[in-house]
Design a protein around this motif. Structure first.
Motif: not given
Length: 282
Positions: A146-149, A151-157, A200-202
């Motif tokens: 959808g519209d979430a994630h 960002n590349t790192l958000e997608l991966y983590f 993304l640290r969590p």
């Protein structure tokens, strides 16, 4: 904090991370049980590099000191940096050539048209932070976030399904993070990088890997995905720089075999069919 202070602090953290990964035994140094931290001691690196302990300590602490090219070369040899790390050290020790990124880029109609032309190969337009500015139909069908994630790192983590979809997720995630680290260190003072890291640290092991200061440059890679509807997909991943705005790039995933090409075509067609069904007759 000033841009120069950020740069010196990043330099110190990078040097310290490389010191701590070294094996004392490979330098014929005693690895006694009294070593409370991994790697070489500061005094050992200083001695091997021909600098004073106080100067080297100040370097790791991010103090405002003069750093000559000759000393940097000696440090690179002592820390056993590879070619990419060596260039990274020299860049961090000098005045940064890249200005901080401020306003988000505008995706023109021309760039969107280029992006759409890659269908049915999944493709997206991204900036230096890994923010996903636009996706074509195939990319949206491949990763149905959808519209979430966005960002590349958000997608991966942060997007959990990718950890099971992507074969050898850990290897690819480490590589993506190392590329991001290299880009972030080239733009000290750019708060967007800090925002991404803090968010993304969590999501472990992001924080643990981030603190290792690993860096990498982009390398075309083969990725194998086990898509929940399309089945197994083998994709070649390439990065194409937008010549009129080098801060932007297309990330394109092309089929590595005929079976994947057929499955991608079917994936896009099925996604478009579902969209038409939701919209109803019109």
């Amino acid at each position: 904090m000033t841009l120069e202070h950020d740069r010196r602090r990043t330099l110190g953290a990078f040097v310290r991370s490389r010191r701590e990964r070294l094996d004392p035994a490979s330098f014929l140094l005693p690895g006694s049980p009294r070593r409370r931290t991994p790697g070489l001691r500061r005094e050992e690196v200083a001695q091997l590099s021909g600098v004073s302990l106080s100067w080297y300590t100040w370097l790791e602490q991010g103090r405002d000191i003069n750093v000559s090219r000759q000393v940097l070369e000696a440090l690179a040899r002592t820390l056993r940096l590879d070619q990419l790390e060596h260039r990274h050290l020299l860049r961090l020790a000098g005045s940064p050539s890249e200005a901080p990124i401020s306003d988000p880029p505008v995706v023109s109609a021309r760039l969107r048209a280029v992006l759409d032309a890659f269908d049915p190969s999944p493709a997206s337009l991204r900036d230096c932070h890994g923010d996903i500015l636009a996706r074509n139909r195939a990319e949206r069908a491949l990763f149905d976030t959808g519209d979430a994630h966005a960002n590349t790192l958000e997608l991966y983590f942060a997007w959990q399904p990718i950890r099971t979809m992507l074969q050898d997720w850990e290897t690819h995630a480490r590589r993506i993070l190392a590329e991001f680290r290299a880009e972030a260190d080239r733009h000290p003072g750019d708060h967007r990088f800090t925002e991404i890291v803090d968010a993304l640290r969590p999501f472990e092991p992001f924080g643990t890997w981030w603190d290792r200061h690993d860096i990498a440059g982009f390398t075309p890679t083969l990725r194998i995905l086990h898509h929940p509807t399309a089945g197994p997909l083998t994709l070649e991943q390439s990065k194409l720089i937008a010549a009129d705005d080098p801060s932007l790039h297309f990330l394109v995933r092309t089929a590595a075999d005929p079976e994947t090409a057929d499955r991608l075509t079917a994936l896009v067609a099925n996604a478009q069919y579902r969209i038409r069904r939701r919209r109803g007759p019109g």
